[in-house]
Motif scaffolding. Structure first.
Motif, PDB file in Angstrom:
ATOM      1  N   CYS A  96       0.860  -1.182   0.000  1.00 43.07           N
ATOM      2  CA  CYS A  96       0.000   0.000   0.000  1.00 43.07           C
ATOM      3  C   CYS A  96       0.894   1.229   0.000  1.00 43.07           C
ATOM      4  O   CYS A  96       1.509   1.568   1.021  1.00 43.07           O
ATOM      5  CB  CYS A  96      -0.932   0.027   1.204  1.00 43.07           C
ATOM      6  N   GLY A  97       0.975   1.891  -1.147  1.00 43.29           N
ATOM      7  CA  GLY A  97       1.829   3.062  -1.266  1.00 43.29           C
ATOM      8  C   GLY A  97       1.328   4.255  -0.483  1.00 43.29           C
ATOM      9  O   GLY A  97       2.120   5.123  -0.095  1.00 43.29           O
ATOM     10  N   ASN A  98       0.017   4.325  -0.240  1.00 42.34           N
ATOM     11  CA  ASN A  98      -0.505   5.428   0.562  1.00 42.34           C
ATOM     12  C   ASN A  98      -0.080   5.311   2.017  1.00 42.34           C
ATOM     13  O   ASN A  98       0.447   6.255   2.608  1.00 42.34           O
ATOM     14  CB  ASN A  98      -2.031   5.490   0.446  1.00 42.34           C
ATOM     15  N   MET A  99      -0.299   4.151   2.615  1.00 43.97           N
ATOM     16  CA  MET A  99       0.099   3.964   4.011  1.00 43.97           C
ATOM     17  C   MET A  99       1.622   4.044   4.162  1.00 43.97           C
ATOM     18  O   MET A  99       2.142   4.444   5.207  1.00 43.97           O
ATOM     19  CB  MET A  99      -0.424   2.630   4.529  1.00 43.97           C
ATOM     20  N   LEU A 100       2.348   3.686   3.108  1.00 41.76           N
ATOM     21  CA  LEU A 100       3.805   3.796   3.122  1.00 41.76           C
ATOM     22  C   LEU A 100       4.240   5.227   3.416  1.00 41.76           C
ATOM     23  O   LEU A 100       5.272   5.456   4.058  1.00 41.76           O
ATOM     24  CB  LEU A 100       4.360   3.327   1.774  1.00 41.76           C
ATOM     25  N   ALA A 101       3.442   6.204   2.956  1.00 42.41           N
ATOM     26  CA  ALA A 101       3.798   7.612   3.160  1.00 42.41           C
ATOM     27  C   ALA A 101       3.829   7.997   4.631  1.00 42.41           C
ATOM     28  O   ALA A 101       4.484   8.977   5.005  1.00 42.41           O
ATOM     29  CB  ALA A 101       2.806   8.504   2.413  1.00 42.41           C
ATOM     30  N   ALA A 102       3.140   7.249   5.491  1.00 43.57           N
ATOM     31  CA  ALA A 102       3.084   7.584   6.916  1.00 43.57           C
ATOM     32  C   ALA A 102       4.146   6.858   7.734  1.00 43.57           C
ATOM     33  O   ALA A 102       4.263   7.099   8.946  1.00 43.57           O
ATOM     34  CB  ALA A 102       1.695   7.271   7.469  1.00 43.57           C
ATOM     35  N   VAL A 103       4.922   5.974   7.124  1.00 47.14           N
ATOM     36  CA  VAL A 103       5.878   5.149   7.881  1.00 47.14           C
ATOM     37  C   VAL A 103       6.964   5.999   8.532  1.00 47.14           C
ATOM     38  O   VAL A 103       7.241   5.864   9.733  1.00 47.14           O
ATOM     39  CB  VAL A 103       6.511   4.077   6.959  1.00 47.14           C
ATOM     40  N   VAL A 104       7.610   6.867   7.767  1.00 48.56           N
ATOM     41  CA  VAL A 104       8.695   7.672   8.324  1.00 48.56           C
ATOM     42  C   VAL A 104       8.174   8.676   9.352  1.00 48.56           C
ATOM     43  O   VAL A 104       8.774   8.810  10.436  1.00 48.56           O
ATOM     44  CB  VAL A 104       9.501   8.352   7.199  1.00 48.56           C
ATOM     45  N   PRO A 105       7.069   9.391   9.096  1.00 49.45           N
ATOM     46  CA  PRO A 105       6.524  10.240  10.155  1.00 49.45           C
ATOM     47  C   PRO A 105       6.225   9.473  11.444  1.00 49.45           C
ATOM     48  O   PRO A 105       6.519   9.953  12.547  1.00 49.45           O
ATOM     49  CB  PRO A 105       5.230  10.794   9.525  1.00 49.45           C
ATOM     50  N   PHE A 106       5.661   8.275  11.323  1.00 52.26           N
ATOM     51  CA  PHE A 106       5.369   7.463  12.512  1.00 52.26           C
ATOM     52  C   PHE A 106       6.657   7.125  13.255  1.00 52.26           C
ATOM     53  O   PHE A 106       6.745   7.260  14.479  1.00 52.26           O
ATOM     54  CB  PHE A 106       4.642   6.185  12.102  1.00 52.26           C
ATOM     55  N   ALA A 107       7.675   6.690  12.520  1.00 49.89           N
ATOM     56  CA  ALA A 107       8.935   6.297  13.157  1.00 49.89           C
ATOM     57  C   ALA A 107       9.602   7.484  13.852  1.00 49.89           C
ATOM     58  O   ALA A 107      10.196   7.330  14.936  1.00 49.89           O
ATOM     59  CB  ALA A 107       9.870   5.687  12.121  1.00 49.89           C
ATOM     60  N   LEU A 108       9.518   8.668  13.256  1.00 49.34           N
ATOM     61  CA  LEU A 108      10.061   9.861  13.892  1.00 49.34           C
ATOM     62  C   LEU A 108       9.270  10.217  15.149  1.00 49.34           C
ATOM     63  O   LEU A 108       9.843  10.567  16.188  1.00 49.34           O
ATOM     64  CB  LEU A 108      10.055  11.029  12.907  1.00 49.34           C
ATOM     65  N   GLU A 109       7.951  10.131  15.064  1.00 45.40           N
ATOM     66  CA  GLU A 109       7.095  10.419  16.222  1.00 45.40           C
ATOM     67  C   GLU A 109       7.402   9.470  17.380  1.00 45.40           C
ATOM     68  O   GLU A 109       7.386   9.853  18.545  1.00 45.40           O
ATOM     69  CB  GLU A 109       5.617  10.295  15.836  1.00 45.40           C
ATOM     70  N   LYS A 110       7.686   8.210  17.044  1.00 42.29           N
ATOM     71  CA  LYS A 110       7.955   7.183  18.062  1.00 42.29           C
ATOM     72  C   LYS A 110       9.393   7.194  18.555  1.00 42.29           C
ATOM     73  O   LYS A 110       9.738   6.492  19.513  1.00 42.29           O
ATOM     74  CB  LYS A 110       7.637   5.791  17.502  1.00 42.29           C
ATOM     75  N   GLY A 111      10.265   7.972  17.922  1.00 47.31           N
ATOM     76  CA  GLY A 111      11.656   7.994  18.325  1.00 47.31           C
ATOM     77  C   GLY A 111      12.445   6.795  17.835  1.00 47.31           C
ATOM     78  O   GLY A 111      13.540   6.498  18.341  1.00 47.31           O
ATOM     79  N   MET A 112      11.935   6.090  16.834  1.00 43.58           N
ATOM     80  CA  MET A 112      12.645   4.935  16.285  1.00 43.58           C
ATOM     81  C   MET A 112      13.881   5.356  15.499  1.00 43.58           C
ATOM     82  O   MET A 112      14.869   4.620  15.424  1.00 43.58           O
ATOM     83  CB  MET A 112      11.715   4.144  15.349  1.00 43.58           C
TER      84      MET A 112
END
Length: 365
Positions: A96-112
């Motif tokens: 899913c290329g749309n949900m892929l767009a949220a992966v990096v923002p999520f990881a930054l928000e989580k401190g990953m």
């Protein structure tokens, strides 16, 4: 024992999709239990998903699971899960290329991961298909930024642009760009007759059909097409038949291949579409579906040949019910498509904990 189990999660929009994002470490490794947790979190199966966070539509019934990668040259790993309001299937086969767009923002928000400066570029491996992509987000002052002027059709307002460059989409699920071995196939559809289609996978397995060949225009409204039971029956018969020749087996309980009607562009684009995902007409077009359709437009002999305006592969506009989706195809000297890039946006809508009945998971590891 607590009546419910709290699981950290974020509700995020990625492109024109929406769903819950989890860190892999916050879920069990046991896939059966994990899937029951995801179903409970989204409220499936139930048409309204009234007892969960799902939005009663395939586009808002999605999940992302993210982890830091231990593989050399890869920063993050992403597992996408497609859920449906009406059934209890958790499908981790397609991209899913749309949900892929949220992966990096999520990881930054989580401190990953840490921001790299004004912009942060991260290499993401989509575990579903082994697809690699480089994703660039804006991180002024080391903080993910969601505000900006980028607009994508199907999403209100504007947001900060997220650049996604796909590195290896060809044959993502079906194993090759043209899994039947042909650029165009003719299928015998029970109760309808012969129907030509292009079976193609450049990020998303799809079956493409000229709208006129099924007595439609691809200019119909989404509501009209969703109410068109005759058309949906024809497309499903074609989907089940074509999937066998594509090497995908019995897909009656799967969310792929997607189906798409094609016609000439009407607003200066490369092609006009009505895509089904696979049983509901999409209000727009999926990211990887757009890449795959655009690829078909530059293939001589495909069902798009003669309909598409494909003079400039680096600027392919795929028209859909709520606007257009621009894809930049990268080609080699022979015209073969070697990569694709595009702009998406994303936003963190809510963070906290999603509550799971203890009978589903008591939180023990």
């Amino acid at each position: 024992m607590a009546a419910q189990t709290a699981v950290p999660a974020m509700l995020m929009r990625g492109g024109s999709s929406k769903g819950l994002f989890f860190a892999k470490d916050d879920l069990l490794a046991d896939e059966a239990v994990r899937d029951r947790v995801l179903l409970a979190a989204m409220g499936s199966p139930d048409p309204r998903q009234i007892d969960g966070a799902g939005g009663a539509h395939p586009l808002t019934s999605k999940v992302g699971i993210v982890s830091v990668s231990k593989q050399a040259g890869v920063d993050l790993e992403f597992l996408f899960a497609q859920l449906q309001p009406k059934n209890d299937i958790v499908d981790t086969k397609p991209n899913c290329g749309n949900m892929l767009a949220a992966v990096v923002p999520f990881a930054l928000e989580k401190g990953m991961i840490a921001a790299q400066g004004g912009e942060t570029t991260v290499r993401v491996l989509t575990l579903n298909t082994g697809m690699l992509s480089d994703i660039t987000v804006q991180t002024p002052d080391g903080i993910i930024n969601y505000d900006g002027d980028a607009k994508i059709d199907g999403v209100p307002g504007t947001s900060a642009p997220i650049r996604i460059r796909f590195l290896d989409t060809e044959g993502s699920v079906a194993g090759s760009l043209l899994p039947t071995g042909n650029v165009r196939d003719t299928f015998e559809i029970d109760g309808f007759g012969k129907l030509e289609a292009t079976c193609i996978d450049n990020g998303m397995p799809m079956v493409l059909v000229r709208a006129a060949d099924v007595g439609r225009t691809a200019y119909e409204s989404v509501a009209d097409l969703n109410a068109d039971e005759e058309l949906k029956a024809i497309l499903e018969k074609l989907r089940l038949t074509a999937s066998l020749k594509m090497g995908l087996g019995d897909v009656s309980a799967k969310n792929y291949p997607k189906m798409c009607l094609l016609n000439q562009p009407v607003d200066g684009g490369a092609i006009h579409t009505r895509c089904f995902i696979p049983h509901v007409c999409h209000d727009a077009v999926g990211v990887l579906a757009a890449v795959t359709v655009a690829t078909a437009c530059v293939l001589e002999g495909s069902v798009a040949d003669g309909l598409a305006v494909a003079d400039n592969p680096s600027a392919m506009s795929v028209e859909h019910p709520s606007g257009e989706f621009s894809v930049a195809l990268e080609t080699d000297g022979s015209g073969k498509v070697t990569g694709a890039a595009l702009i998406r946006t994303a936003r963190n809508i809510m963070r906290g904990e999603v509550m799971i009945p203890a009978a589903v998971w008591d939180g023990k590891r």
